[in-house]
Write a protein that holds these residues in place. Structure first.
Motif, mmCIF file in Angstrom:
data_model
loop_
_atom_site.group_PDB
_atom_site.id
_atom_site.type_symbol
_atom_site.label_atom_id
_atom_site.label_comp_id
_atom_site.label_asym_id
_atom_site.label_seq_id
_atom_site.Cartn_x
_atom_site.Cartn_y
_atom_site.Cartn_z
ATOM 1 N N GLN A 76 -26.810 51.169 1.424
ATOM 2 C CA GLN A 76 -25.887 50.239 1.785
ATOM 3 C C GLN A 76 -26.525 49.592 2.947
ATOM 4 O O GLN A 76 -27.753 49.920 3.321
ATOM 5 C CB GLN A 76 -24.606 50.786 2.552
ATOM 6 N N GLY A 77 -25.827 48.513 3.683
ATOM 7 C CA GLY A 77 -26.560 47.888 4.635
ATOM 8 C C GLY A 77 -27.536 46.695 4.355
ATOM 9 O O GLY A 77 -27.987 46.006 5.162
ATOM 10 N N GLY A 78 -27.593 46.161 3.104
ATOM 11 C CA GLY A 78 -28.117 45.021 2.719
ATOM 12 C C GLY A 78 -29.602 45.068 2.858
ATOM 13 O O GLY A 78 -30.021 45.996 3.428
ATOM 14 N N ALA A 79 -30.271 44.038 2.294
ATOM 15 C CA ALA A 79 -31.433 43.756 2.305
ATOM 16 C C ALA A 79 -31.827 43.768 3.862
ATOM 17 O O ALA A 79 -32.910 44.138 4.230
ATOM 18 C CB ALA A 79 -31.911 42.287 1.682
ATOM 19 N N SER A 80 -31.062 43.257 4.727
ATOM 20 C CA SER A 80 -31.324 43.120 6.202
ATOM 21 C C SER A 80 -31.697 44.525 6.772
ATOM 22 O O SER A 80 -32.538 44.610 7.785
ATOM 23 C CB SER A 80 -30.098 42.329 6.927
ATOM 24 N N THR A 81 -30.933 45.504 6.197
ATOM 25 C CA THR A 81 -31.368 46.808 6.584
ATOM 26 C C THR A 81 -32.640 47.148 6.210
ATOM 27 O O THR A 81 -33.610 47.655 6.962
ATOM 28 C CB THR A 81 -30.368 47.988 6.428
ATOM 29 N N ILE A 104 -36.910 32.012 5.736
ATOM 30 C CA ILE A 104 -36.031 32.644 6.807
ATOM 31 C C ILE A 104 -35.949 33.932 6.704
ATOM 32 O O ILE A 104 -36.126 35.075 7.542
ATOM 33 C CB ILE A 104 -34.800 31.988 7.156
ATOM 34 N N TRP A 105 -35.739 34.444 5.473
ATOM 35 C CA TRP A 105 -35.647 36.145 5.053
ATOM 36 C C TRP A 105 -37.066 36.806 5.265
ATOM 37 O O TRP A 105 -36.871 37.944 6.000
ATOM 38 C CB TRP A 105 -35.049 36.437 3.589
ATOM 39 N N SER A 106 -37.915 35.967 4.963
ATOM 40 C CA SER A 106 -39.402 36.942 5.226
ATOM 41 C C SER A 106 -39.708 36.885 6.740
ATOM 42 O O SER A 106 -40.253 37.890 7.276
ATOM 43 C CB SER A 106 -40.506 36.284 4.436
ATOM 44 N N TYR A 150 -43.823 40.382 0.602
ATOM 45 C CA TYR A 150 -43.386 38.997 0.488
ATOM 46 C C TYR A 150 -41.870 38.861 -0.153
ATOM 47 O O TYR A 150 -41.283 40.023 -0.460
ATOM 48 C CB TYR A 150 -44.315 38.382 -0.627
ATOM 49 N N THR A 151 -41.418 37.728 -0.123
ATOM 50 C CA THR A 151 -40.233 37.510 -0.680
ATOM 51 C C THR A 151 -40.085 36.833 -2.202
ATOM 52 O O THR A 151 -40.878 35.468 -2.093
ATOM 53 C CB THR A 151 -39.327 36.659 0.244
ATOM 54 N N SER A 152 -39.851 37.522 -2.984
ATOM 55 C CA SER A 152 -40.189 36.844 -4.429
ATOM 56 C C SER A 152 -39.336 35.397 -4.693
ATOM 57 O O SER A 152 -39.919 34.522 -5.415
ATOM 58 C CB SER A 152 -40.029 37.703 -5.515
ATOM 59 N N VAL A 174 -41.438 44.050 -1.918
ATOM 60 C CA VAL A 174 -41.128 42.749 -2.208
ATOM 61 C C VAL A 174 -39.552 42.807 -1.815
ATOM 62 O O VAL A 174 -39.054 43.910 -2.395
ATOM 63 C CB VAL A 174 -41.496 42.504 -3.781
ATOM 64 N N ASP A 175 -39.304 41.906 -1.132
ATOM 65 C CA ASP A 175 -37.571 41.443 -1.082
ATOM 66 C C ASP A 175 -37.366 40.619 -2.453
ATOM 67 O O ASP A 175 -37.597 39.409 -2.566
ATOM 68 C CB ASP A 175 -37.330 40.828 0.048
ATOM 69 N N ALA A 176 -36.586 41.194 -3.316
ATOM 70 C CA ALA A 176 -36.385 40.585 -4.750
ATOM 71 C C ALA A 176 -34.772 40.338 -4.665
ATOM 72 O O ALA A 176 -34.237 40.319 -5.782
ATOM 73 C CB ALA A 176 -36.798 41.500 -5.823
ATOM 74 N N SER A 177 -34.135 40.211 -3.493
ATOM 75 C CA SER A 177 -32.806 40.016 -3.405
ATOM 76 C C SER A 177 -32.364 39.045 -4.433
ATOM 77 O O SER A 177 -31.073 39.297 -5.154
ATOM 78 C CB SER A 177 -32.294 39.887 -2.206
ATOM 79 N N SER A 178 -32.784 37.857 -4.620
ATOM 80 C CA SER A 178 -32.273 36.911 -5.226
ATOM 81 C C SER A 178 -32.925 36.619 -6.483
ATOM 82 O O SER A 178 -32.485 35.539 -7.364
ATOM 83 C CB SER A 178 -32.324 35.342 -4.492
ATOM 84 N N ASP A 179 -33.742 37.574 -7.121
ATOM 85 C CA ASP A 179 -34.416 37.430 -8.565
ATOM 86 C C ASP A 179 -34.448 38.443 -9.363
ATOM 87 O O ASP A 179 -35.023 38.854 -10.414
ATOM 88 C CB ASP A 179 -35.536 36.478 -8.656
ATOM 89 N N ALA A 195 -33.536 45.000 -2.764
ATOM 90 C CA ALA A 195 -32.509 43.721 -3.347
ATOM 91 C C ALA A 195 -31.222 44.138 -2.947
ATOM 92 O O ALA A 195 -30.563 45.080 -3.489
ATOM 93 C CB ALA A 195 -32.867 43.397 -4.637
ATOM 94 N N GLY A 196 -30.506 43.225 -2.319
ATOM 95 C CA GLY A 196 -28.914 43.261 -2.193
ATOM 96 C C GLY A 196 -28.313 42.698 -3.801
ATOM 97 O O GLY A 196 -29.160 42.114 -4.299
ATOM 98 N N ALA A 197 -27.339 43.429 -3.908
ATOM 99 C CA ALA A 197 -27.165 43.252 -5.435
ATOM 100 C C ALA A 197 -26.032 41.928 -5.627
ATOM 101 O O ALA A 197 -25.905 41.579 -6.958
ATOM 102 C CB ALA A 197 -26.043 44.477 -5.873
ATOM 103 N N GLN A 198 -25.716 41.419 -4.594
ATOM 104 C CA GLN A 198 -24.638 40.359 -4.685
ATOM 105 C C GLN A 198 -24.960 39.028 -5.156
ATOM 106 O O GLN A 198 -24.195 38.032 -5.125
ATOM 107 C CB GLN A 198 -23.948 40.133 -3.115
ATOM 108 N N LYS A 199 -26.341 38.766 -5.705
ATOM 109 C CA LYS A 199 -26.453 37.651 -6.649
ATOM 110 C C LYS A 199 -26.659 37.895 -7.941
ATOM 111 O O LYS A 199 -26.070 37.372 -8.753
ATOM 112 C CB LYS A 199 -27.835 37.160 -5.996
ATOM 113 N N ASN A 200 -27.601 38.562 -8.465
ATOM 114 C CA ASN A 200 -27.955 38.954 -9.756
ATOM 115 C C ASN A 200 -27.446 40.138 -10.556
ATOM 116 O O ASN A 200 -27.114 40.256 -11.585
ATOM 117 C CB ASN A 200 -29.560 39.048 -10.106
#
Ligand SMILES: Cc1ncc(COP(=O)(O)O)c(C=O)c1O
Length: 363
Positions: A76-81, A104-106, A150-152, A174-179, A195-200
């Motif tokens: 829990q805590g999102g990619a931000s954690t 901005i995320w990277s 990196y942020t993919s 890698v932060d792959a939150s959105s892909d 990766a946060g789950a809330q996109k894909n």
């Protein structure tokens, strides 16, 4: 409008999920799989839930080819954690790590890593408005760096890596939150993926973390319990109460991806959907696509209108035509269409014909 009175939802996250998954979840709320327990009311210590989390993990492993000796966590805590937690666990005390700053995320990830050691943005495109991602020759990783981060896919700016970035032989994070699960990411070439789950993958509140043997062996004494990967590895992501609802939905989304051609199917659809929009954006000067052509995202298509005063009109008329979630992030402005796995091609076709019509009336 789409089916069931739902709008064509292009929101950047939490994002649209496949309707059949939403309906399946709705049916499960009062009684999960005949267990007599409602989906949100079942103990995480029960066999019923253990089966759910095992299933979600094994589907994810299969879909994106996670090597057997990698660990998979649902936190829990999102990619931000994870911006902080990844650096806390992976960097030595006073160590070095290098970051590709493509949005901005990277940038936020870099700030958090600097709380742990000497984290450096070895490539930073903020000066030119985050329109691109670097090619391999554009930066060099410092000798002493312990990993390259990196942020993919850059959700806000609509850029995406279409190659595996050179890391000078260092581990890749890698932060792959959105892909994640929507683009080609070779898991075996990375040491940490989050990766946060809330996109894909599902609803908000679940963060997928994948660790290589190198990453899971980076033990440090005295870390705060909840921020230590070892805590969660040793308890199968159930040291404390996990997001049981979110993990169930994630499992159902992954089953849907499996039924629809697996990862290859998802990539094919995302490429087709984004191609439809980029073709329109390239067809006249009425539109101003944000990202440089070689770095365009398949997941988030971002653009301005040549006449920026028309952007508000575009958003209002799109809303009246049953399309939502199209307002660009405030740091970019303009329009953004997010086309994650759950976004059907019909929604993109509706947006494309709206855009063509809008241009014919206002161009
Ligand atoms: C690439 C990327 N990283 C990190 C985040 C932050 O994720 P969270 O809100 O789960 O902390 C987002 C959210 O949109 C994102 O797109």
């Amino acid at each position: 409008m789409g089916p069931s009175g739902r709008i064509h939802n292009f929101g950047a996250g939490p994002a649209v999920l496949p309707l059949e998954v939403v309906e399946e979840v709705a049916e499960t709320l009062p009684n999960l799989g005949g267990s007599g327990f409602g989906l949100m009311e079942v103990s995480h210590r029960s066999q019923t839930f253990q089966d759910v989390i095992d299933s979600a993990m094994s589907r994810l492993r299969g879909l994106i080819a996670i090597p057997d000796d990698y660990e998979v966590l649902f936190l829990q805590g999102g990619a931000s954690t994870q911006f902080y937690m990844s650096a806390l666990n992976l960097m030595s005390e006073g160590g070095m790590a290098d970051y590709l700053v493509t949005g901005i995320w990277s940038k936020k990830a870099l700030v958090e890593a600097n709380r742990i050691g000497d984290a450096s943005g070895v490539w930073d495109d903020s000066g030119s408005g985050f329109r691109s991602v670097p090619s391999d020759g554009d930066y060099s990783v410092r000798d002493g760096a312990e990993y390259l981060h990196y942020t993919s896919n850059n959700t806000l700016f609509g850029t995406q890596f279409h190659h595996l970035p050179e890391s000078g032989g260092k581990p890749r994070v890698v932060d792959a939150s959105s892909d994640i699960c929507g683009a080609n990411i070779d898991v075996s070439e990375h040491d940490l993926i989050y990766a946060g789950a809330q996109k894909n993958l599902g609803p908000s509140g679940v963060t997928v973390v994948i660790l290589s043997p190198w990453a899971s062996s980076r033990r440090k004494e005295g870390l705060p319990t909840m921020l230590d990967y070892q805590t969660h590895i040793s308890k199968g992501s159930m040291f404390n109460t996990p997001n049981t609802f979110g993990i169930f939905v994630l499992d159902r989304v992954l089953a849907w991806v499996e039924r629809n051609g697996g990862l290859e199917g998802a990539i094919g659809r995302n490429s087709e959907k984004s191609g439809v929009l980029y073709d329109i954006l390239d067809s006249s000067d009425f539109w101003r696509p944000h990202a440089d052509p070689g770095c365009r995202s398949m997941m988030n298509v971002t653009w301005r209108l040549a006449d920026e005063s028309l952007e508000q009109v575009f958003l209002e008329e799109a809303g009246d035509s049953g399309m939502g979630g199209l307002k660009g992030h405030r740091s970019v402005g303009g329009i953004r269409a997010s086309l994650y796995n759950g976004c059907p091609i019909e929604s993109v076709e509706a947006l494309a014909s709206f855009m063509t019509d809008f241009e014919s009336r206002h161009g």
